[in-house]
Design a protein around this motif. Structure first.
Motif, PDB file in Angstrom:
ATOM      1  N   LEU A  65       0.829  -1.210   0.000  1.00  0.00           N
ATOM      2  CA  LEU A  65       0.000   0.000   0.000  1.00  0.00           C
ATOM      3  C   LEU A  65       0.864   1.261   0.000  1.00  0.00           C
ATOM      4  CD1 LEU A  65      -2.763  -1.173   2.487  1.00  0.00           C
ATOM      5  CD2 LEU A  65      -3.091  -0.636   0.063  1.00  0.00           C
ATOM      6  N   ALA A  66       1.953   1.238   0.745  1.00  0.00           N
ATOM      7  CA  ALA A  66       2.872   2.381   0.751  1.00  0.00           C
ATOM      8  C   ALA A  66       3.509   2.580  -0.618  1.00  0.00           C
ATOM      9  CB  ALA A  66       3.948   2.188   1.814  1.00  0.00           C
ATOM     10  N   LEU A  67       3.817   1.483  -1.287  1.00  0.00           N
ATOM     11  CA  LEU A  67       4.354   1.565  -2.651  1.00  0.00           C
ATOM     12  C   LEU A  67       3.332   2.203  -3.586  1.00  0.00           C
ATOM     13  CD1 LEU A  67       6.900   0.793  -4.236  1.00  0.00           C
ATOM     14  CD2 LEU A  67       5.832  -1.391  -4.728  1.00  0.00           C
ATOM     15  N   HIS A  68       2.068   1.855  -3.417  1.00  0.00           N
ATOM     16  CA  HIS A  68       0.992   2.463  -4.202  1.00  0.00           C
ATOM     17  C   HIS A  68       0.906   3.966  -3.939  1.00  0.00           C
ATOM     18  CE1 HIS A  68      -3.315   3.630  -4.688  1.00  0.00           C
ATOM     19  NE2 HIS A  68      -3.064   3.154  -5.885  1.00  0.00           N
ATOM     20  N   VAL A  69       1.020   4.367  -2.679  1.00  0.00           N
ATOM     21  CA  VAL A  69       0.986   5.790  -2.327  1.00  0.00           C
ATOM     22  C   VAL A  69       2.143   6.527  -2.997  1.00  0.00           C
ATOM     23  CG1 VAL A  69       1.297   7.434  -0.425  1.00  0.00           C
ATOM     24  CG2 VAL A  69      -0.276   5.509  -0.172  1.00  0.00           C
ATOM     25  N   LEU A  70       3.336   5.947  -2.943  1.00  0.00           N
ATOM     26  CA  LEU A  70       4.505   6.587  -3.575  1.00  0.00           C
ATOM     27  C   LEU A  70       4.316   6.723  -5.080  1.00  0.00           C
ATOM     28  CD1 LEU A  70       7.401   4.841  -1.625  1.00  0.00           C
ATOM     29  CD2 LEU A  70       6.695   7.239  -1.453  1.00  0.00           C
ATOM     30  N   TYR A  71       3.736   5.716  -5.706  1.00  0.00           N
ATOM     31  CA  TYR A  71       3.485   5.762  -7.150  1.00  0.00           C
ATOM     32  C   TYR A  71       2.515   6.900  -7.481  1.00  0.00           C
ATOM     33  CZ  TYR A  71       1.875   4.400 -11.775  1.00  0.00           C
ATOM     34  OH  TYR A  71       1.540   4.409 -13.096  1.00  0.00           O
ATOM     35  N   ARG A  72       1.461   7.029  -6.684  1.00  0.00           N
ATOM     36  CA  ARG A  72       0.488   8.099  -6.928  1.00  0.00           C
ATOM     37  C   ARG A  72       1.098   9.475  -6.663  1.00  0.00           C
ATOM     38  NH1 ARG A  72      -4.587   7.156  -9.156  1.00  0.00           N
ATOM     39  NH2 ARG A  72      -5.066   4.972  -8.910  1.00  0.00           N
ATOM     40  N   LEU A  73       1.920   9.593  -5.627  1.00  0.00           N
ATOM     41  CA  LEU A  73       2.592  10.863  -5.356  1.00  0.00           C
ATOM     42  C   LEU A  73       3.540  11.240  -6.483  1.00  0.00           C
ATOM     43  CD1 LEU A  73       3.403  10.629  -1.546  1.00  0.00           C
ATOM     44  CD2 LEU A  73       1.856  12.249  -2.658  1.00  0.00           C
ATOM     45  N   MET A  88      -7.919  16.426 -13.132  1.00  0.00           N
ATOM     46  CA  MET A  88      -8.737  15.412 -12.465  1.00  0.00           C
ATOM     47  C   MET A  88      -7.922  14.179 -12.076  1.00  0.00           C
ATOM     48  SD  MET A  88     -11.639  16.462 -11.679  1.00  0.00           S
ATOM     49  CE  MET A  88     -12.430  14.969 -11.168  1.00  0.00           C
ATOM     50  N   GLU A  89      -6.836  13.886 -12.789  1.00  0.00           N
ATOM     51  CA  GLU A  89      -5.997  12.745 -12.431  1.00  0.00           C
ATOM     52  C   GLU A  89      -5.422  12.903 -11.024  1.00  0.00           C
ATOM     53  OE1 GLU A  89      -5.652  14.296 -15.506  1.00  0.00           O
ATOM     54  OE2 GLU A  89      -6.735  12.708 -16.566  1.00  0.00           O
ATOM     55  N   ASN A  90      -5.086  14.141 -10.662  1.00  0.00           N
ATOM     56  CA  ASN A  90      -4.556  14.381  -9.314  1.00  0.00           C
ATOM     57  C   ASN A  90      -5.650  14.230  -8.253  1.00  0.00           C
ATOM     58  OD1 ASN A  90      -2.026  14.762 -10.323  1.00  0.00           O
ATOM     59  ND2 ASN A  90      -2.029  16.979 -10.118  1.00  0.00           N
ATOM     60  N   VAL A  91      -6.867  14.615  -8.595  1.00  0.00           N
ATOM     61  CA  VAL A  91      -7.987  14.404  -7.675  1.00  0.00           C
ATOM     62  C   VAL A  91      -8.164  12.910  -7.428  1.00  0.00           C
ATOM     63  CG1 VAL A  91     -10.478  14.681  -7.364  1.00  0.00           C
ATOM     64  CG2 VAL A  91      -9.138  16.550  -8.349  1.00  0.00           C
ATOM     65  N   LYS A  92      -8.141  12.125  -8.518  1.00  0.00           N
ATOM     66  CA  LYS A  92      -8.281  10.673  -8.395  1.00  0.00           C
ATOM     67  C   LYS A  92      -7.108  10.080  -7.614  1.00  0.00           C
ATOM     68  CE  LYS A  92     -10.793  10.280 -12.738  1.00  0.00           C
ATOM     69  NZ  LYS A  92     -10.695   9.902 -14.148  1.00  0.00           N
ATOM     70  N   ALA A  93      -5.907  10.612  -7.853  1.00  0.00           N
ATOM     71  CA  ALA A  93      -4.726  10.117  -7.138  1.00  0.00           C
ATOM     72  C   ALA A  93      -4.834  10.402  -5.641  1.00  0.00           C
ATOM     73  CB  ALA A  93      -3.455  10.750  -7.715  1.00  0.00           C
ATOM     74  N   LEU A  94      -5.293  11.590  -5.278  1.00  0.00           N
ATOM     75  CA  LEU A  94      -5.446  11.926  -3.862  1.00  0.00           C
ATOM     76  C   LEU A  94      -6.494  11.052  -3.191  1.00  0.00           C
ATOM     77  CD1 LEU A  94      -5.114  15.794  -4.083  1.00  0.00           C
ATOM     78  CD2 LEU A  94      -3.622  14.263  -2.786  1.00  0.00           C
ATOM     79  N   LYS A  95      -7.573  10.753  -3.910  1.00  0.00           N
ATOM     80  CA  LYS A  95      -8.600   9.865  -3.343  1.00  0.00           C
ATOM     81  C   LYS A  95      -8.057   8.449  -3.192  1.00  0.00           C
ATOM     82  CE  LYS A  95     -12.583  12.563  -4.765  1.00  0.00           C
ATOM     83  NZ  LYS A  95     -13.793  12.657  -5.598  1.00  0.00           N
ATOM     84  N   ALA A  96      -7.240   7.997  -4.147  1.00  0.00           N
ATOM     85  CA  ALA A  96      -6.633   6.665  -4.041  1.00  0.00           C
ATOM     86  C   ALA A  96      -5.635   6.609  -2.886  1.00  0.00           C
ATOM     87  CB  ALA A  96      -5.940   6.301  -5.361  1.00  0.00           C
ATOM     88  N   ILE A  97      -4.896   7.689  -2.678  1.00  0.00           N
ATOM     89  CA  ILE A  97      -3.969   7.757  -1.548  1.00  0.00           C
ATOM     90  C   ILE A  97      -4.754   7.692  -0.234  1.00  0.00           C
ATOM     91  CG2 ILE A  97      -2.359   9.274  -0.320  1.00  0.00           C
ATOM     92  CD1 ILE A  97      -1.381  10.223  -3.104  1.00  0.00           C
ATOM     93  N   ALA A  98      -5.898   8.371  -0.185  1.00  0.00           N
ATOM     94  CA  ALA A  98      -6.736   8.338   1.013  1.00  0.00           C
ATOM     95  C   ALA A  98      -7.215   6.921   1.303  1.00  0.00           C
ATOM     96  CB  ALA A  98      -7.931   9.277   0.850  1.00  0.00           C
ATOM     97  N   VAL A  99      -7.637   6.215   0.270  1.00  0.00           N
ATOM     98  CA  VAL A  99      -8.091   4.827   0.449  1.00  0.00           C
ATOM     99  C   VAL A  99      -6.940   3.968   0.974  1.00  0.00           C
ATOM    100  CG1 VAL A  99      -8.884   2.766  -0.786  1.00  0.00           C
ATOM    101  CG2 VAL A  99      -9.961   4.969  -1.228  1.00  0.00           C
ATOM    102  N   SER A 100      -5.753   4.148   0.416  1.00  0.00           N
ATOM    103  CA  SER A 100      -4.594   3.390   0.882  1.00  0.00           C
ATOM    104  C   SER A 100      -4.258   3.722   2.330  1.00  0.00           C
ATOM    105  CB  SER A 100      -3.370   3.660  -0.007  1.00  0.00           C
ATOM    106  OG  SER A 100      -3.571   3.130  -1.290  1.00  0.00           O
ATOM    107  N   ALA A 101      -4.351   4.999   2.696  1.00  0.00           N
ATOM    108  CA  ALA A 101      -4.065   5.394   4.076  1.00  0.00           C
ATOM    109  C   ALA A 101      -5.078   4.773   5.033  1.00  0.00           C
ATOM    110  CB  ALA A 101      -4.077   6.917   4.199  1.00  0.00           C
TER     111      ALA A 101
END
Length: 155
Positions: A65-73, A88-101
């Motif tokens: 999950l941390a690897l996923h967060v780093l990829y999105r960042l 909008m890709e950054n909005v989706k990335a931030l929401k995906a980071i939230a789910v991972s967190a």
């Protein structure tokens, strides 16, 4: 000149994300050896191999999950380097980071049931707070994207 200077930080952060992703992959690959002594300690504390394997599985899952967060960042920093962070890709990335967190917080919550420590409780708090922060930031970015699109249509 000023425009290049403003892109320097995202470029440095992008390189840091690549380095951290490499470190995360190496750490995930070496987890059984890295955690060998601690796994022995958890077995001595609990007397249960189940708890030991649960701990190892939770660390693997959190590492992925941390690897996923780093990829999105990394993707977010790349859009900053390109000069267009409000997409909008950054909005989706931030929401995906939230789910991972939130998922990392949930994994540690399950771990806390079997092996509670102060650090585990602190990690749960930090990751739930990080997830909430990312959701708020995603909402802010979403409003900024809509204003940007409206402004682009006006011109």
């Amino acid at each position: 000149m000023e425009r290049n200077r403003s892109k320097m930080l995202p470029r440095v952060m992008n390189l840091m994300m690549i380095g951290l992703m490499g470190l995360a992959i190496a750490s995930i690959a070496g987890l059984p050896w890295i955690l060998d002594d601690y796994l022995d300690y958890t077995y001595q504390m609990t007397g249960s191999k189940f708890v030991t394997w649960l701990f190892l599985a939770s660390v693997y899952l959190c590492g992925l999950l941390a690897l996923h967060v780093l990829y999105r960042l990394k993707a977010i920093f790349k859009s900053c380097v390109n000069g267009d962070p409000f997409v909008m890709e950054n909005v989706k990335a931030l929401k995906a980071i939230a789910v991972s967190a939130f998922a990392i917080g949930a994994v540690f919550l399950v771990k806390a049931v079997f092996l509670a420590t102060f650090l585990t409780l602190a990690i749960i708090f930090v990751f739930v707070l990080a997830g909430l922060f990312c959701l708020v930031l995603a909402d802010v970015f979403e409003v900024a994207v809509s204003y940007k699109l409206e402004n682009d249509l006006t011109i």
